[in-house]
Design an enzyme around this catalytic site. Structure first.
Site, PDB file in Angstrom:
ATOM      1  N   CYS A   1      39.919  81.985  26.360  1.00 27.83           N
ATOM      2  CA  CYS A   1      40.251  80.532  27.009  1.00 27.83           C
ATOM      3  C   CYS A   1      40.255  79.339  25.668  1.00 27.83           C
ATOM      4  CB  CYS A   1      39.156  79.761  28.100  1.00 27.83           C
ATOM      5  SG  CYS A   1      37.469  79.551  27.645  1.00 27.83           S
TER       6      CYS A   1
ATOM      7  N   HIS B   1      17.864  85.232  35.751  1.00 30.41           N
ATOM      8  CA  HIS B   1      18.901  85.268  34.969  1.00 30.41           C
ATOM      9  C   HIS B   1      18.227  85.403  33.425  1.00 30.41           C
ATOM     10  CE1 HIS B   1      17.272  81.190  34.957  1.00 30.41           C
ATOM     11  NE2 HIS B   1      17.597  81.150  33.700  1.00 30.41           N
ATOM     12  N   GLU B   2      17.121  85.648  33.346  1.00 30.75           N
ATOM     13  CA  GLU B   2      16.622  85.773  31.763  1.00 30.75           C
ATOM     14  C   GLU B   2      15.968  87.371  32.050  1.00 30.75           C
ATOM     15  OE1 GLU B   2      14.420  82.341  30.130  1.00 30.75           O
ATOM     16  OE2 GLU B   2      12.959  83.789  30.157  1.00 30.75           O
TER      17      GLU B   2
ATOM     18  N   ARG C   1       6.404  82.016  29.401  1.00 25.56           N
ATOM     19  CA  ARG C   1       6.961  82.984  30.181  1.00 25.56           C
ATOM     20  C   ARG C   1       6.278  84.031  30.784  1.00 25.56           C
ATOM     21  NH1 ARG C   1      10.421  79.392  31.160  1.00 25.56           N
ATOM     22  NH2 ARG C   1      12.754  79.949  30.374  1.00 25.56           N
TER      23      ARG C   1
ATOM     24  N   ARG D   1      31.856  80.015  32.806  1.00 27.06           N
ATOM     25  CA  ARG D   1      30.545  78.969  32.450  1.00 27.06           C
ATOM     26  C   ARG D   1      29.843  78.878  33.683  1.00 27.06           C
ATOM     27  NH1 ARG D   1      33.134  72.979  32.364  1.00 27.06           N
ATOM     28  NH2 ARG D   1      34.557  73.825  30.552  1.00 27.06           N
TER      29      ARG D   1
ATOM     30  N   CYS E   1      36.454  79.199  24.653  1.00 29.53           N
ATOM     31  CA  CYS E   1      35.867  80.316  23.826  1.00 29.53           C
ATOM     32  C   CYS E   1      36.657  80.294  22.565  1.00 29.53           C
ATOM     33  CB  CYS E   1      36.298  81.666  24.577  1.00 29.53           C
ATOM     34  SG  CYS E   1      35.079  81.863  25.879  1.00 29.53           S
TER      35      CYS E   1
ATOM     36  N   CYS F   1      12.385  81.682  34.685  1.00 32.57           N
ATOM     37  CA  CYS F   1      12.775  80.399  34.097  1.00 32.57           C
ATOM     38  C   CYS F   1      12.796  79.407  35.204  1.00 32.57           C
ATOM     39  CB  CYS F   1      14.528  80.547  33.376  1.00 32.57           C
ATOM     40  SG  CYS F   1      14.865  78.914  33.133  1.00 32.57           S
ATOM     41  N   HIS F   2      12.601  78.256  34.739  1.00 31.06           N
ATOM     42  CA  HIS F   2      12.309  77.195  35.784  1.00 31.06           C
ATOM     43  C   HIS F   2      13.840  76.808  36.782  1.00 31.06           C
ATOM     44  CE1 HIS F   2       9.341  73.966  36.942  1.00 31.06           C
ATOM     45  NE2 HIS F   2      10.008  74.014  37.905  1.00 31.06           N
ATOM     46  N   THR F   3      14.717  77.242  36.153  1.00 29.75           N
ATOM     47  CA  THR F   3      16.065  77.016  36.776  1.00 29.75           C
ATOM     48  C   THR F   3      16.211  78.045  37.947  1.00 29.75           C
ATOM     49  OG1 THR F   3      17.035  76.748  34.567  1.00 29.75           O
ATOM     50  CG2 THR F   3      18.673  77.090  36.467  1.00 29.75           C
TER      51      THR F   3
ATOM     52  N   CYS G   1      32.756  78.221  28.491  1.00 31.64           N
ATOM     53  CA  CYS G   1      33.890  79.033  28.800  1.00 31.64           C
ATOM     54  C   CYS G   1      34.501  78.694  30.184  1.00 31.64           C
ATOM     55  CB  CYS G   1      33.472  80.694  28.980  1.00 31.64           C
ATOM     56  SG  CYS G   1      34.829  81.787  29.701  1.00 31.64           S
TER      57      CYS G   1
ATOM     58  N   CYS H   1      34.579  84.480  27.992  1.00 28.07           N
ATOM     59  CA  CYS H   1      35.604  85.447  28.252  1.00 28.07           C
ATOM     60  C   CYS H   1      36.359  85.823  27.058  1.00 28.07           C
ATOM     61  CB  CYS H   1      36.766  84.666  29.344  1.00 28.07           C
ATOM     62  SG  CYS H   1      37.791  83.387  28.713  1.00 28.07           S
TER      63      CYS H   1
ATOM     64  N   CYS I   1      17.756  83.451  27.956  1.00 26.88           N
ATOM     65  CA  CYS I   1      17.766  82.151  28.433  1.00 26.88           C
ATOM     66  C   CYS I   1      17.064  81.229  27.680  1.00 26.88           C
ATOM     67  CB  CYS I   1      17.706  82.116  30.042  1.00 26.88           C
ATOM     68  SG  CYS I   1      17.896  80.322  30.514  1.00 26.88           S
TER      69      CYS I   1
HETATM   70  P1  NAD Z   1       8.764  74.732  32.469  1.00 26.83           P
HETATM   71  O1  NAD Z   1       8.452  74.347  33.961  1.00 26.83           O
HETATM   72  O2  NAD Z   1       8.131  75.648  31.989  1.00 26.83           O
HETATM   73  O3  NAD Z   1       8.424  73.472  31.558  1.00 26.83           O
HETATM   74  C1  NAD Z   1       9.008  72.232  31.982  1.00 26.83           C
HETATM   75  C2  NAD Z   1       7.861  71.168  31.576  1.00 26.83           C
HETATM   76  O4  NAD Z   1       8.288  69.860  31.728  1.00 26.83           O
HETATM   77  C3  NAD Z   1       6.463  71.220  32.126  1.00 26.83           C
HETATM   78  O5  NAD Z   1       5.508  71.544  31.286  1.00 26.83           O
HETATM   79  C4  NAD Z   1       6.455  70.125  32.938  1.00 26.83           C
HETATM   80  O6  NAD Z   1       5.159  69.582  32.975  1.00 26.83           O
HETATM   81  C5  NAD Z   1       7.148  68.999  31.997  1.00 26.83           C
HETATM   82  N1  NAD Z   1       7.604  67.799  32.591  1.00 26.83           N
HETATM   83  C6  NAD Z   1       8.327  67.769  34.057  1.00 26.83           C
HETATM   84  N2  NAD Z   1       8.507  66.675  34.294  1.00 26.83           N
HETATM   85  C7  NAD Z   1       8.270  65.776  33.243  1.00 26.83           C
HETATM   86  C8  NAD Z   1       8.215  64.341  32.880  1.00 26.83           C
HETATM   87  N3  NAD Z   1       8.941  63.232  33.698  1.00 26.83           N
HETATM   88  N4  NAD Z   1       7.675  63.889  31.803  1.00 26.83           N
HETATM   89  C9  NAD Z   1       7.399  64.811  30.846  1.00 26.83           C
HETATM   90  N5  NAD Z   1       7.325  66.064  31.088  1.00 26.83           N
HETATM   91  C10 NAD Z   1       7.894  66.754  32.378  1.00 26.83           C
HETATM   92  O7  NAD Z   1      10.435  74.856  32.522  1.00 26.83           O
HETATM   93  P2  NAD Z   1      11.312  75.617  31.386  1.00 26.83           P
HETATM   94  O8  NAD Z   1      11.680  77.144  32.167  1.00 26.83           O
HETATM   95  O9  NAD Z   1      10.744  75.362  30.007  1.00 26.83           O
HETATM   96  O10 NAD Z   1      12.671  74.727  31.695  1.00 26.83           O
HETATM   97  C11 NAD Z   1      12.796  73.543  31.205  1.00 26.83           C
HETATM   98  C12 NAD Z   1      14.084  73.019  31.666  1.00 26.83           C
HETATM   99  O11 NAD Z   1      15.061  73.424  30.949  1.00 26.83           O
HETATM  100  C13 NAD Z   1      14.195  73.178  33.242  1.00 26.83           C
HETATM  101  O12 NAD Z   1      14.710  71.946  33.622  1.00 26.83           O
HETATM  102  C14 NAD Z   1      15.183  74.248  33.175  1.00 26.83           C
HETATM  103  O13 NAD Z   1      16.086  74.376  34.373  1.00 26.83           O
HETATM  104  C15 NAD Z   1      15.941  73.821  31.845  1.00 26.83           C
HETATM  105  N6  NAD Z   1      16.863  74.737  31.411  1.00 26.83           N
HETATM  106  C16 NAD Z   1      18.075  74.565  30.820  1.00 26.83           C
HETATM  107  C17 NAD Z   1      19.081  75.077  30.353  1.00 26.83           C
HETATM  108  C18 NAD Z   1      20.261  74.843  29.888  1.00 26.83           C
HETATM  109  O14 NAD Z   1      21.083  75.660  29.215  1.00 26.83           O
HETATM  110  N7  NAD Z   1      20.571  73.798  29.611  1.00 26.83           N
HETATM  111  C19 NAD Z   1      18.515  76.717  30.062  1.00 26.83           C
HETATM  112  C20 NAD Z   1      17.301  76.945  30.680  1.00 26.83           C
HETATM  113  C21 NAD Z   1      16.488  76.179  31.080  1.00 26.83           C
HETATM  114 ZN    ZN Z   2      17.077  79.893  32.439  1.00 28.35          ZN
END
Ligand code: NAD
Ligand code: ZN
Length: 370
Positions: free
Chosen positions: A93, A60-61, A363, A108, A96, A38-40, A104, A90, A168
């Site tokens: 809390c 994490h995925e 993915r 969290r 939850c 995942c991107h994170t 959580c 948990c 995720c």
């Molecule tokens: P990814 O890299 O596959 O997709 C992100 C997309 O955003 C890409 O296609 C990229 O070209 C585009 N992008 C980047 N900057 C941009 C901009 N300024 N304008 C328009 N498009 C833009 O990533 P992903 O795995 O799909 O994750 C996406 C986001 O979600 C990441 O920031 C990730 O960390 C986050 N995330 C958050 C949670 C949560 O629970 N909040 C969970 C998972 C992932």
């Molecule tokens: Zn993730």
């Protein structure tokens, strides 16, 4: 046991023999069978806008089975099929117990903690030297230790090589639409970022009956993929001189009804907020920002009755709700296969990073045992 260790920021992971200590109280040790990227993971591995913590095992995925349980663990048994989740539950809390929150108090998401809660230590070591955990999951490893509150037991018949991505990205995007943005039938929805998370949000918008789904991405390759996910129109901010929020406002007679940001870029977050219609528009932030980012908008944008929200894991409670998301897949209400564009053996895990850095595909499944 083998794990892919990140020794330094941005350097290829190296597959190493790692010792994985037995689970302590309230912990389970999992055998990971499939994991994905995942991107994170990539942000914290690059550690450009994030706190560096190395050596570390990311990931994490994932999906796996319980290998052993720590003292006092009664709700899991060896052999249970599970999905580890980066944010836990948990069960006790105030969050939850609240119907509204999945934040959580105990479990969290915490991206800067690299150790277990029970004793503040790592369960991973190489020749006696500790290796840090990541978000309580560290799934780029044949075995990992998690707090029981970060593990969801799922249908034993669910194919882990597919449903692992529900732990995720796909649940996050889907939940951001279904549980947080909640578009109504006939609504217009803008989705910023068309990776797996954004396209799952588009899928959620489609399932909610949205009639226009406007995909926004800087990478034009994404538009081809997005057509398979019900995205009806595309905007590349690079094709316009005006800010993208103005382009979207013009396309929609004043703004979209809902927008969901899945990029992690703070400018995109601001645009995603400012492109919703005044009076009723709701914007939801999902992307993980850099540590020092600041969200700046004129307060009038809020006074004019726009709503800004954010969510982790699409507001799903990981242990309570994730098994139900898996059931949506089992009942064919949710397609997961179309998010999986690549697959590599564990030894080639660095290829998954290359695909993501190149913006290629959605993915990539990493097969642990083969
Ligand atoms: P990814 O890299 O596959 O997709 C992100 C997309 O955003 C890409 O296609 C990229 O070209 C585009 N992008 C980047 N900057 C941009 C901009 N300024 N304008 C328009 N498009 C833009 O990533 P992903 O795995 O799909 O994750 C996406 C986001 O979600 C990441 O920031 C990730 O960390 C986050 N995330 C958050 C949670 C949560 O629970 N909040 C969970 C998972 C992932
Ligand atoms: Zn993730």
């Amino acid at each position: 046991m083998l794990a892919a260790v990140a020794w330094e920021a941005g350097k290829p992971l190296s597959i190493e023999e790692v010792e994985v200590a037995p689970p302590q109280a309230h912990e389970v040790r999992l055998k990971i069978l499939f994991t994905s990227l995942c991107h994170t993971d990539v942000y914290f591995w690059e550690a450009k806008g994030q706190t560096p913590l190395f050596p570390r095992i990311f990931g994490h995925e994932a999906g796996g089975i319980v290998e052993s349980v720590g003292p006092g663990v009664t709700d899991f048994q060896p052999g249970d099929q599970v999905l580890p989740v980066f944010t836990g539950e948990c069960g006790d809390c105030s969050h939850c117990k609240s119907e509204e929150s999945n934040m959580c108090d105990l479990l969290r998401i915490n991206t800067d903690r690299g150790v277990m809660l029970t004793d503040g230590k790592s369960r991973f070591s190489i020749k006696g030297k500790p290796v840090y955990h990541f978000v309580g999951t560290s799934t780029f490893s044949e075995y990992t230790v998690c707090h029981v509150g970060s593990v969801a037991k799922i249908n034993p018949a669910a194919p882990l090589d597919k449903v692992c991505i529900l732990s995720c990205g796909v649940s996050t995007g889907l939940g951001a639409a279904l549980n947080v943005a909640k578009p109504k039938k006939g609504h217009s929805v803008a989705v910023f970022g068309l990776g797996a998370v954004g396209l799952a949000a588009a899928e959620g918008a489609r399932l909610s009956g949205a009639s226009r789904i406007i995909g926004v991405d800087l990478n034009p390759i994404r538009f081809n993929e997005a057509k398979r996910f019900g995205v009806t129109e595309f905007v590349n901010p690079k094709d316009h001189k005006k800010p993208v929020q103005e382009v979207i406002a013009e396309m929609t007679g004043g703004g979209v009804d809902r927008s969901i940001e899945c990029t992690g870029n703070v400018q995109a977050m601001i645009s995603a907020f400012e492109c919703v219609h005044d009076g009723w528009g709701v914007a939801v932030l999902v992307g993980v920002p850099n540590k020092d980012d600041v969200f700046k908008t004129h307060p009038m944008n809020l006074l004019n009755e726009r709503t800004l929200k954010g969510t982790f894991f699409g507001n799903y409670k990981p242990r309570t709700d994730l098994p139900g998301v898996v059931e949506k897949y089992m009942n064919k209400e949710l397609e997961v296969e179309k998010f999986i564009t690549h697959s590599v053996p564990f030894t080639e895990i660095n290829k998954a990073f290359d695909y993501m850095l190149r913006g290629e595909g959605l993915r990539c499944i990493i097969r642990m045992g083969n």
